[in-house]
Enzyme design. Structure first.
Site, short mmCIF file in Angstrom:
data_model
loop_
_atom_site.label_atom_id
_atom_site.label_comp_id
_atom_site.label_asym_id
_atom_site.label_seq_id
_atom_site.Cartn_x
_atom_site.Cartn_y
_atom_site.Cartn_z
N LYS A 117 0.73 -1.20 -0.14
CA LYS A 117 0.09 0.01 0.09
C LYS A 117 0.69 1.21 0.06
O LYS A 117 0.54 2.29 -0.67
CB LYS A 117 -0.86 0.16 1.36
CG LYS A 117 -1.99 -1.13 1.10
CD LYS A 117 -3.10 -0.76 2.08
CE LYS A 117 -4.30 -1.74 1.83
NZ LYS A 117 -5.38 -1.23 2.84
N LYS A 199 -4.99 -12.69 -7.46
CA LYS A 199 -6.32 -12.85 -6.96
C LYS A 199 -7.45 -11.85 -7.56
O LYS A 199 -6.75 -10.66 -7.57
CB LYS A 199 -6.24 -12.61 -5.20
CG LYS A 199 -7.04 -13.74 -4.49
CD LYS A 199 -6.71 -13.73 -3.16
CE LYS A 199 -7.27 -12.37 -2.58
NZ LYS A 199 -7.24 -12.69 -1.03
N LYS A 202 -10.85 -5.77 -6.39
CA LYS A 202 -11.80 -4.73 -7.01
C LYS A 202 -10.71 -3.50 -7.42
O LYS A 202 -11.13 -2.65 -7.96
CB LYS A 202 -12.42 -4.09 -5.83
CG LYS A 202 -11.51 -3.64 -4.65
CD LYS A 202 -12.54 -3.17 -3.50
CE LYS A 202 -11.75 -2.88 -1.99
NZ LYS A 202 -11.67 -4.29 -1.32
#
Length: 335
Positions: A117, A199, A202
């Site tokens: 992140k 994976k 979104k």
């Protein structure tokens, strides 16, 4: 009452930072639904965690309520599971601060998601982004769960939580129960339609199928799904050689209950042109009742409010018992 007291406890949550998708449903929520017979289950909307990345306030509120409605539509009965919004139970943040003080800087700096992140949001590498694993540990430990259902990529957080438990209990005695990661064997990893080596997420919307998406958009995504470039173009399960086809077979198997051998026979000689739309149709039909029920629930604002108020009361009652014990152990004066 005696049988109820012996039931084991399970807890999990998903951030309402985006809409729920097929990977959330097949990899997590569907498995949660089946645990209500066996466990006392606590499932929450992890809204406190979302603000480590900047959110539009109105969108966050909307997504939080939509996620609650989708939880229920996916089969999480609020009478049999405790469903709540994380920020409605202040004990999460209170215990999170205490556990910050029992989590080492080196442990936090090694967390994979912090590194990921930070790279993606270089203009907002804030303190919450660094210390959120301590809040995640608080989310878990407040409810003294036996098991935490997680994907393989979340095992690191459970391991950190276990380290914190060992450290805290080593100082103050048996305060927290040691949680175990609960990783379901089937449907645990649904990969992206455009990147079958990653994976479903979104953050890559073209390769992600959302629970509330229109049928025509779902079908479009499956028709464009990555398969492979070999010349045989046959439907065969081989994750190493044919990751795209194998991912589609995994999805088709999860929504129809057919095993890989049955799927291979069904599409023998038909190629990808028949297979991809068939997977799309199966997913559309699997998600249709969820979408329709969630839309119905979202119109009943009084019912939704009653669910999250009741859930917060039930969760808060359990969480407060743990927090009071922790406060007493570390030496805070009782109010």
């Amino acid at each position: 009452m005696e049988a109820q007291a012996k039931r084991k406890v399970m807890l999990s949550g998903i951030q309402p930072s985006g809409d729920l998708h097929l990977g959330n449903y097949l990899g997590a929520i569907q498995n949660w639904r089946d645990r209500a017979e066996e466990f006392d289950c606590y499932y929450f909307m992890a809204d406190l965690h979302t603000i480590t990345v900047r959110q539009t306030p109105a969108d966050l509120r909307r997504r939080t309520l939509e996620q609650l409605a989708q939880y229920i539509a996916c089969g999480l009965d609020p009478e049999r599971n405790t469903l709540f919004i994380q920020s409605h139970v202040p004990q999460h943040a209170q215990l999170g601060w205490v556990l910050n003080c029992f989590t080492m800087f080196g442990e936090l700096s090694r967390m994979t998601q912090f590194k990921d992140k930070s790279a993606k949001h270089g203009d907002n590498v804030n303190g919450g982004l660094f210390t959120y694993p301590a809040l995640m540990a608080a989310d878990i430990l407040l409810y003294q769960p036996d098991y935490v259902p997680v994907g393989e990529d979340q095992k690191q957080h459970v391991e950190l939580t276990r380290n914190i438990v060992q450290r805290f209990n080593g100082i103050y005695g048996e305060v927290f129960r040691m949680p175990e990661p609960y990783i379901p064997k089937a449907g645990a990893r649904i990969m992206g339609l455009t990147a079958p080596d990653s994976k479903m997420s979104k953050s890559a919307p073209e390769g992600c199928v959302f629970l509330m998406e229109r049928p025509e958009d779902i079908q479009r995504k499956f028709k464009r799904a990555v398969t492979d470039s070999d010349t045989e173009r046959c439907v065969r399960y081989d994750p190493a050689a044919k990751p795209g086809v194998s991912n589609l077979m995994n999805i088709y198997s999860a929504v129809t209950g057919k095993d890989y051998a049955q799927i291979e026979r069904e599409f023998d000689g038909q190629g990808y042109g028949a297979f991809k739309p068939a997977v799309g149709d199966a997913v559309i039909e699997a998600l249709r009742p969820i979408r329709e029920e969630a839309e119905r629930i979202l119109k009943d604002k009084a019912y939704l409010e009653q669910v999250y108020r009741t859930g917060a009361q039930r969760a808060g009652y359990v969480a407060d018992k743990t927090l009071c014990k922790v406060y007493r152990k570390v030496g805070f004066v009782a109010l």
